[in-house]
Design a protein around this motif. Structure first.
Motif, PDB file in Angstrom:
ATOM      1  N   PHE A   5     -12.193  99.656  11.353  1.00 46.98           N
ATOM      2  CA  PHE A   5     -11.152  99.749  12.368  1.00 46.98           C
ATOM      3  C   PHE A   5     -10.729  98.330  12.709  1.00 46.98           C
ATOM      4  O   PHE A   5     -11.569  97.471  12.955  1.00 46.98           O
ATOM      5  CB  PHE A   5     -11.659 100.458  13.626  1.00 46.98           C
ATOM      6  N   ASN A 138      -2.706 106.044  15.433  1.00 50.18           N
ATOM      7  CA  ASN A 138      -3.439 107.287  15.692  1.00 50.18           C
ATOM      8  C   ASN A 138      -4.882 107.216  15.183  1.00 50.18           C
ATOM      9  O   ASN A 138      -5.448 108.210  14.745  1.00 50.18           O
ATOM     10  CB  ASN A 138      -2.718 108.500  15.104  1.00 50.18           C
ATOM     11  N   SER A 139      -5.481 106.026  15.235  1.00 55.08           N
ATOM     12  CA  SER A 139      -6.867 105.834  14.814  1.00 55.08           C
ATOM     13  C   SER A 139      -7.839 105.804  15.980  1.00 55.08           C
ATOM     14  O   SER A 139      -9.038 105.670  15.776  1.00 55.08           O
ATOM     15  CB  SER A 139      -7.000 104.513  14.041  1.00 55.08           C
ATOM     16  N   PRO A 141      -8.881 108.187  18.128  1.00 53.36           N
ATOM     17  CA  PRO A 141      -9.929 109.224  18.132  1.00 53.36           C
ATOM     18  C   PRO A 141     -11.030 108.947  17.098  1.00 53.36           C
ATOM     19  O   PRO A 141     -12.203 109.163  17.375  1.00 53.36           O
ATOM     20  CB  PRO A 141      -9.168 110.506  17.786  1.00 53.36           C
ATOM     21  N   LYS A 142     -10.646 108.438  15.929  1.00 46.90           N
ATOM     22  CA  LYS A 142     -11.636 108.119  14.897  1.00 46.90           C
ATOM     23  C   LYS A 142     -12.549 106.993  15.361  1.00 46.90           C
ATOM     24  O   LYS A 142     -13.751 107.011  15.097  1.00 46.90           O
ATOM     25  CB  LYS A 142     -10.942 107.738  13.593  1.00 46.90           C
ATOM     26  N   LEU A 143     -11.968 105.999  16.051  1.00 41.62           N
ATOM     27  CA  LEU A 143     -12.779 104.904  16.582  1.00 41.62           C
ATOM     28  C   LEU A 143     -13.776 105.434  17.614  1.00 41.62           C
ATOM     29  O   LEU A 143     -14.943 105.040  17.604  1.00 41.62           O
ATOM     30  CB  LEU A 143     -11.898 103.831  17.211  1.00 41.62           C
ATOM     31  N   ILE A 145     -15.068 108.403  17.835  1.00 43.27           N
ATOM     32  CA  ILE A 145     -16.120 109.146  17.130  1.00 43.27           C
ATOM     33  C   ILE A 145     -17.104 108.181  16.487  1.00 43.27           C
ATOM     34  O   ILE A 145     -18.325 108.345  16.582  1.00 43.27           O
ATOM     35  CB  ILE A 145     -15.496 110.098  16.085  1.00 43.27           C
ATOM     36  N   PHE A 146     -16.568 107.124  15.843  1.00 48.04           N
ATOM     37  CA  PHE A 146     -17.419 106.106  15.210  1.00 48.04           C
ATOM     38  C   PHE A 146     -18.333 105.452  16.243  1.00 48.04           C
ATOM     39  O   PHE A 146     -19.544 105.310  16.028  1.00 48.04           O
ATOM     40  CB  PHE A 146     -16.532 105.063  14.522  1.00 48.04           C
ATOM     41  N   LYS A 149     -21.163 107.627  17.580  1.00 44.62           N
ATOM     42  CA  LYS A 149     -22.292 107.765  16.648  1.00 44.62           C
ATOM     43  C   LYS A 149     -23.165 106.513  16.646  1.00 44.62           C
ATOM     44  O   LYS A 149     -24.361 106.595  16.390  1.00 44.62           O
ATOM     45  CB  LYS A 149     -21.776 108.025  15.231  1.00 44.62           C
ATOM     46  N   GLU A 167      -8.211 114.158  23.229  1.00 46.54           N
ATOM     47  CA  GLU A 167      -8.601 115.481  22.709  1.00 46.54           C
ATOM     48  C   GLU A 167      -7.399 116.413  22.644  1.00 46.54           C
ATOM     49  O   GLU A 167      -7.235 117.162  21.694  1.00 46.54           O
ATOM     50  CB  GLU A 167      -9.694 116.088  23.585  1.00 46.54           C
ATOM     51  N   ASN A 170      -5.185 115.756  19.612  1.00 49.62           N
ATOM     52  CA  ASN A 170      -5.734 116.127  18.318  1.00 49.62           C
ATOM     53  C   ASN A 170      -5.822 117.637  18.111  1.00 49.62           C
ATOM     54  O   ASN A 170      -6.222 118.089  17.062  1.00 49.62           O
ATOM     55  CB  ASN A 170      -7.119 115.515  18.131  1.00 49.62           C
TER      56      ASN A 170
END
Length: 171
Positions: A5, A138-139, A141-143, A145-146, A149, A167, A170
């Motif tokens: 990212f 639009n990254s 949400p992925k960030l 989640i990363f 974790k 949320e 998405n």
């Protein structure tokens, strides 16, 4: 470097956060050194009180300089105005204009409310970075989640309003 990212002045690898610019120049922070990551809507300054004081002082200096220059010009006798004095007043107004531009930039830092990431290291150093680029791609949400974790909830704090809006986007 290949980042998972990447923002304007930061990037995430598997085990590190790389920061460019700002207070640090270029800095690598291992995930183990991070004591807190906060993602929220906020301003891009670590110390808003200092920034607002800077804005007030610069604004006062700029308006006083404009007042002084026009006051001097209005009371000057027309026959005493020559190219040298006009250049002097022009230079003064140019300097005041520069001060005014810096004051406007400081004010824009105070009023711009965007999604930011505040990273605090174990030694207490705080870095603030904008997530505007990731939001446009639009990254975001992925960030999130990363990061969820990689970090426990005690370290990673995400503003609830922001989490709900991401949320909903998405779905």
């Amino acid at each position: 470097m290949n980042y998972l990212f990447e923002g304007d002045n930061f990037g995430f690898t598997q085990n590190e956060l790389h920061l460019q610019g700002g207070n640090s120049g270029f800095k690598k922070i291992a995930f183990q050194e991070i004591s807190k990551i906060q993602i929220c809507k906020g301003i891009l300054t670590v110390n808003p009180i200092r920034t607002s004081m800077l804005w007030l002082v610069l604004g006062f200096v700029a308006f006083y300089g404009i007042y002084w220059a026009f006051d001097e010009i209005s009371y000057a006798e027309i026959d005493k105005l020559n190219s040298r004095t006009i250049r002097g007043y022009g230079g003064m107004l140019a300097c005041v204009g520069l001060v005014m531009i810096i004051a406007v930039m400081a004010f824009s830092l105070l009023v711009s409310n965007r999604i930011v990431m505040k990273v605090q290291t174990i030694n207490g150093h705080i870095e603030v970075r904008s997530l505007k680029v990731l939001e446009k791609k639009n990254s975001l949400p992925k960030l999130l989640i990363f990061l969820s974790k990689k970090f426990p909830p005690q370290i990673l704090q995400i503003e609830s309003k922001l989490l709900k809006s991401i949320e909903l986007q998405n779905i």
